[in-house]
Motif scaffolding. Structure first.
Motif, PDB file in Angstrom:
ATOM      1  N   ARG A  57     -15.786  31.232 -20.933  1.00  0.00           N
ATOM      2  CA  ARG A  57     -14.724  31.620 -20.012  1.00  0.00           C
ATOM      3  C   ARG A  57     -14.517  33.136 -20.013  1.00  0.00           C
ATOM      4  N   ALA A  58     -14.623  33.769 -21.176  1.00  0.00           N
ATOM      5  CA  ALA A  58     -14.470  35.229 -21.250  1.00  0.00           C
ATOM      6  C   ALA A  58     -15.578  35.939 -20.477  1.00  0.00           C
ATOM      7  N   ALA A  59     -16.826  35.428 -20.600  1.00  0.00           N
ATOM      8  CA  ALA A  59     -17.940  36.021 -19.858  1.00  0.00           C
ATOM      9  C   ALA A  59     -17.746  35.848 -18.356  1.00  0.00           C
ATOM     10  N   GLY A  60     -17.244  34.689 -17.971  1.00  0.00           N
ATOM     11  CA  GLY A  60     -16.978  34.463 -16.555  1.00  0.00           C
ATOM     12  C   GLY A  60     -15.893  35.384 -16.022  1.00  0.00           C
ATOM     13  N   SER A  61     -14.871  35.622 -16.840  1.00  0.00           N
ATOM     14  CA  SER A  61     -13.803  36.530 -16.419  1.00  0.00           C
ATOM     15  C   SER A  61     -14.334  37.950 -16.232  1.00  0.00           C
ATOM     16  N   GLU A  62     -15.229  38.383 -17.114  1.00  0.00           N
ATOM     17  CA  GLU A  62     -15.808  39.720 -16.978  1.00  0.00           C
ATOM     18  C   GLU A  62     -16.642  39.835 -15.707  1.00  0.00           C
ATOM     19  N   ARG A  63     -17.408  38.807 -15.394  1.00  0.00           N
ATOM     20  CA  ARG A  63     -18.211  38.839 -14.161  1.00  0.00           C
ATOM     21  C   ARG A  63     -17.312  38.866 -12.927  1.00  0.00           C
ATOM     22  N   LEU A  64     -16.197  38.096 -12.993  1.00  0.00           N
ATOM     23  CA  LEU A  64     -15.272  38.080 -11.867  1.00  0.00           C
ATOM     24  C   LEU A  64     -14.644  39.453 -11.647  1.00  0.00           C
ATOM     25  N   VAL A  65     -14.234  40.126 -12.729  1.00  0.00           N
ATOM     26  CA  VAL A  65     -13.635  41.450 -12.608  1.00  0.00           C
ATOM     27  C   VAL A  65     -14.648  42.448 -12.056  1.00  0.00           C
ATOM     28  N   ALA A  66     -15.900  42.326 -12.500  1.00  0.00           N
ATOM     29  CA  ALA A  66     -16.938  43.236 -11.999  1.00  0.00           C
ATOM     30  C   ALA A  66     -17.158  43.047 -10.503  1.00  0.00           C
ATOM     31  N   ARG A  67     -17.146  41.803 -10.041  1.00  0.00           N
ATOM     32  CA  ARG A  67     -17.329  41.553  -8.610  1.00  0.00           C
ATOM     33  C   ARG A  67     -16.125  42.034  -7.811  1.00  0.00           C
ATOM     34  N   LEU A  68     -14.923  41.838  -8.350  1.00  0.00           N
ATOM     35  CA  LEU A  68     -13.727  42.306  -7.651  1.00  0.00           C
ATOM     36  C   LEU A  68     -13.675  43.832  -7.585  1.00  0.00           C
ATOM     37  N   ARG A  69     -14.212  44.493  -8.616  1.00  0.00           N
ATOM     38  CA  ARG A  69     -14.190  45.947  -8.626  1.00  0.00           C
ATOM     39  C   ARG A  69     -15.087  46.537  -7.539  1.00  0.00           C
ATOM     40  N   ALA A  70     -16.112  45.791  -7.143  1.00  0.00           N
ATOM     41  CA  ALA A  70     -17.020  46.264  -6.095  1.00  0.00           C
ATOM     42  C   ALA A  70     -16.439  46.121  -4.698  1.00  0.00           C
ATOM     43  N   VAL A  71     -15.339  45.381  -4.564  1.00  0.00           N
ATOM     44  CA  VAL A  71     -14.723  45.182  -3.252  1.00  0.00           C
ATOM     45  C   VAL A  71     -13.900  46.414  -2.899  1.00  0.00           C
ATOM     46  N   ARG A  72     -13.999  46.868  -1.655  1.00  0.00           N
ATOM     47  CA  ARG A  72     -13.244  48.019  -1.186  1.00  0.00           C
ATOM     48  C   ARG A  72     -12.392  47.620   0.024  1.00  0.00           C
ATOM     49  N   PRO A  73     -11.087  47.915  -0.004  1.00  0.00           N
ATOM     50  CA  PRO A  73     -10.240  47.608   1.157  1.00  0.00           C
ATOM     51  C   PRO A  73     -10.703  48.373   2.392  1.00  0.00           C
ATOM     52  N   THR A  74     -10.451  47.794   3.555  1.00  0.00           N
ATOM     53  CA  THR A  74     -10.889  48.386   4.819  1.00  0.00           C
ATOM     54  C   THR A  74      -9.791  49.174   5.518  1.00  0.00           C
ATOM     55  N   GLY A  75      -8.547  49.001   5.118  1.00  0.00           N
ATOM     56  CA  GLY A  75      -7.450  49.694   5.779  1.00  0.00           C
ATOM     57  C   GLY A  75      -7.030  49.051   7.091  1.00  0.00           C
ATOM     58  N   ARG A  76      -7.381  47.781   7.285  1.00  0.00           N
ATOM     59  CA  ARG A  76      -7.036  47.122   8.545  1.00  0.00           C
ATOM     60  C   ARG A  76      -5.545  46.812   8.588  1.00  0.00           C
ATOM     61  N   VAL A  77      -4.964  47.067   9.767  1.00  0.00           N
ATOM     62  CA  VAL A  77      -3.557  46.749  10.021  1.00  0.00           C
ATOM     63  C   VAL A  77      -3.528  45.543  10.949  1.00  0.00           C
ATOM     64  N   VAL A  78      -2.838  44.450  10.508  1.00  0.00           N
ATOM     65  CA  VAL A  78      -2.764  43.227  11.311  1.00  0.00           C
ATOM     66  C   VAL A  78      -1.739  43.429  12.421  1.00  0.00           C
ATOM     67  N   LEU A  79      -2.192  43.314  13.640  1.00  0.00           N
ATOM     68  CA  LEU A  79      -1.320  43.461  14.795  1.00  0.00           C
ATOM     69  C   LEU A  79      -0.754  42.096  15.196  1.00  0.00           C
ATOM     70  N   GLN A  80       0.555  41.999  15.330  1.00  0.00           N
ATOM     71  CA  GLN A  80       1.215  40.741  15.683  1.00  0.00           C
ATOM     72  C   GLN A  80       1.086  40.523  17.202  1.00  0.00           C
ATOM     73  N   LEU A  81       0.011  39.869  17.591  1.00  0.00           N
ATOM     74  CA  LEU A  81      -0.290  39.656  19.007  1.00  0.00           C
ATOM     75  C   LEU A  81      -0.354  38.168  19.324  1.00  0.00           C
ATOM     76  N   GLU A  82      -0.039  37.856  20.532  1.00  0.00           N
ATOM     77  CA  GLU A  82      -0.210  36.495  21.032  1.00  0.00           C
ATOM     78  C   GLU A  82      -1.685  36.283  21.387  1.00  0.00           C
ATOM     79  N   PRO A  83      -2.174  35.027  21.311  1.00  0.00           N
ATOM     80  CA  PRO A  83      -3.589  34.775  21.611  1.00  0.00           C
ATOM     81  C   PRO A  83      -3.996  35.219  23.013  1.00  0.00           C
TER      82      PRO A  83
END
Length: 666
Positions: free
Chosen positions: A502-528
């Motif tokens: 479980r500890a090894a799995g947690s380390e792999r999960l943190v490593a994968r999450l660290r590679a993710v970068r936010p895009t800065g997208r703003v959700v616009l409240q629009l009708e379909p």
């Protein structure tokens, strides 16, 4: 025949030997009589004037002497010694000029042995700091770079061509070329009597003659002997003179320079003013009288060489003490330490530093005055209103950069990128109060295929904020995992192996999450079915992407056939999941969620479906173009045997506890 030939050869050889032996005597007799030479020239062509051997030897010896003097001048070149104010100014920039390694690197850079070097500067009680030291990032006195070039030799002592008012002196070499009735190409050196001796003409007094009049003087002297000729004179190797450099200089003393040398050449030979010497108070003294005052800034800043007088033998160049100094740092063309004369202002100081750079803030500067020791030492001046304030000794002026001082958002023009289904995709610069609708209008408006509901709106300031929050949450998650791993205790080998896994799995999960970068997208409240964007003010760096209306819906995760499926009219999310075969046995159907094209998320676990008003059942949630349905895998799954084993152990432990209590009771 042989005997007669031998009889003829003996008188012929004797006659040839007699002619060879009589040649020098004939030449000497011709040289001693001018009348005979003139008659001979009239009968047999132009007279050849041969240079004396002694003159050639003197010229060779003079050349060797000049080379030795040049080598001696380079060897005597002074080292760079910064002044106290110069050390203080560079320390403000993080450079310690008292460090011996730094001074050695500067010396190597000046001598051409190195251009840029890394020097470790160690401070007391601190860790050594590596700093790039070069002649480019050191702030020096204005003019020091010119005066401290150790490679300057005698070749720089004056121009190649002598001016017409140059006075011929002892040791100068004169080149005389004559043609017509006289053929001559002579190199003659002025002797100690101030004369040059022309063969078959005699001595000519040239010392003190202007170079512009030299040709007439030589022509008049040759015309006393010959007629029908032309003559041309020029200067060859020049004599050297001795001058003295005194006062506040790096190397005071006597220096041998070219006869064409000026005050600047003498200063360079002596290494220029020292740290306590002035660049603006330099005197040329001749026979005990001051004949010229030289300000090096006129030459350095204006290119004015009018006060750079030619030197004469036994002249004295006297360097006075340094005047008030002011440092100019920041967004100027040349960071410098300049020397002031009385009455010079802040405006004059900025001009000496080359003026403002292209990115300078021309509306204000800061000034630190060492004279204000009991009051605040740093204050701000507004330009150009306070540009005529007088500068004082020890001031440090800083010019701000407009790049580092941004305007408020209400005054900034915005650079916005519009892409996708618009008439003219591209980058646009909009006025400060522009909105998203203005950006669409600048791009020519929407096309008929535009899907406004699926607009991807990204903002740089939001991306930076998302990145900071994401990094903080990731650090907290990593801390929780570490605490959990350190507090877990294993009673069996299987539990220990499970904890390690479980500890090894947690380390792999943190490593994968660290590679993710936010895009800065703003959700616009629009009708379909929206056809225009909200009236949101844009910021610099905003990006709008209006996609075309899609015709598919994606289904991924724990389903039998993940992929994109054609959207049917009035189909629900449950209907789309059925197209993918539905959830698998290991799927967590209650955790399924839908990502809308506008960035919103609808989960099956929600009590309501947000602004749509639907219930938590995805069967009643209408599928929209561009939706992505994701069915997660169920976590912490266990088999019936594992559950039975765990319950058996629990019941056994419970029975043993009851038996123990009964025994104690009895």
């Amino acid at each position: 025949m042989t005997r007669s030939l031998q009889t003829f050869q003996k008188p012929a050889l004797a006659l040839l030997m007699a002619c060879l032996m009589a040649g020098p005597a004939i030449a000497q007799s011709m040289g001693s009589g001018q009348t005979a030479s003139e008659n001979s020239s009239d009968l047999s062509g132009p007279v050849r004037l041969s240079p004396a051997t002694r003159g050639t030897q003197d010229a060779s010896g003079q050349q060797q002497q000049q080379q030795q003097q040049a080598q001696s001048a380079v060897a005597r070149a002074p080292k760079y010694v910064p002044g106290e104010f110069e050390i203080y100014v560079n320390k403000l920039l993080g450079l310690d000029l008292t460090d011996p390694l730094t001074l050695e690197q500067l010396r190597r850079s000046e001598s051409g042995l190195a251009e840029i070097g890394m020097v470790t500067q160690t401070q007391t009680g601190a860790v050594g700091k590596s700093t790039t030291i070069s002649t480019d990032n050191i702030v020096r006195r204005l003019g020091a770079d010119l005066m401290l070039d150790a490679r300057m030799g005698s070749d720089t002592d004056g121009p190649r061509q002598a001016p017409s008012d140059y006075l011929i002196g002892i040791g100068d070499e004169i080149q005389v070329t004559a043609w017509g009735s006289v053929d001559a190409d002579l190199r003659l050196t002025v002797d100690r009597a101030g004369r040059v001796t022309i063969p078959r003409v005699g001595p000519v007094l040239v010392a003190g003659v202007r170079y512009g009049d030299l040709n007439d003087v030589v022509r008049a002297r040759i015309a006393q002997v010959f007629k029908n000729f032309q003559v041309s004179t020029s200067l060859g190797k020049l004599r050297t003179i001795r001058v003295y450099v005194t006062g506040f200089t790096a190397k005071p003393g006597a220096y041998t320079v070219s006869s064409l040398a000026t005050i600047v050449n003498g200063l360079i030979r002596a290494g220029g003013p020292s740290a306590a010497g002035s660049f603006r108070q330099i005197e040329l003294r001749r026979n005990g009288q001051v004949v010229a005052n030289f300000d090096a800034y006129d030459l350095l800043l204006k290119g004015d060489k009018a006060s750079d007088r030619a030197l004469q033998a036994e002249d004295v160049i006297h360097i006075g003490p340094i005047g008030p100094q002011v440092a100019v740092l920041g967004s100027v063309n040349k960071q410098s330490i300049v020397e002031l004369k009385p009455g010079e202002t802040i405006d004059d100081v900025l001009a000496m530093a080359g003026g403002f750079s292209a990115v300078a803030d021309r509306s204000r500067i800061s000034i630190e005055q060492l004279s204000d020791r009991n009051d605040r030492r740093v204050r701000e001046l507004q330009l150009p209103a306070q540009a005529k304030v007088a500068a004082s000794n020890g001031d440090v002026i800083r010019v701000f950069s407009s790049v580092n001082t941004a305007l408020p958002l209400a005054k900034q023009y915005k650079r916005v990128t519009v892409e996708g289904e618009v008439a003219r995709p591209g980058e646009y610069v909009l006025p400060p109060t522009s909105t998203l609708q203005d950006a669409i209008a600048a791009a020519g408006g929407l096309t008929p295929q535009a899907y406004v509901f699926g607009t991807d709106f990204s903002r740089e300031s939001v991306r930076q904020s998302q990145q900071e929050n994401y990094d903080r949450a990731l650090r907290d998650l990593e801390t929780e995992f570490t605490k959990y791993s350190s507090t877990q205790r294993a009673t069996t080998a299987d539990e220990a192996a499970g904890n390690a896994q479980r500890a090894a799995g947690s380390e792999r999960l943190v490593a994968r999450l660290r590679a993710v970068r936010p895009t800065g997208r703003v959700v616009l409240q629009l009708e379909p079915e929206a056809r225009q964007l909200p009236t949101l003010t844009v910021e610099d760096g905003d990006r709008l992407l209006i996609p075309a209306k899609p015709t598919t819906v994606g289904v991924f995760g724990s389903v039998f056939n993940a992929g994109s499926f054609l959207l049917q009219n009035d189909a629900s999310v449950d209907d789309v999941m059925k197209l993918a075969g539905g959830p698998t046995r290991g799927a967590d159907a209650s955790g399924a969620f839908v990502i809308r094209a506008n960035g919103t998320v609808v989960s099956a676990r929600q009590a309501g479906s947000g602004w749509l008003g639907y219930g938590s059942n995805l069967a009643n949630l209408q599928a929209l173009p561009g939706d992505t349905v994701f069915v997660p895998e169920q976590m912490n799954k266990s088999t019936f045997i594992q559950d039975a084993k765990d319950w058996t152990q629990i019941l056994a432990n419970f029975g043993l506890g009851i038996a123990a209590l009964q025994t104690i009771k009895n």
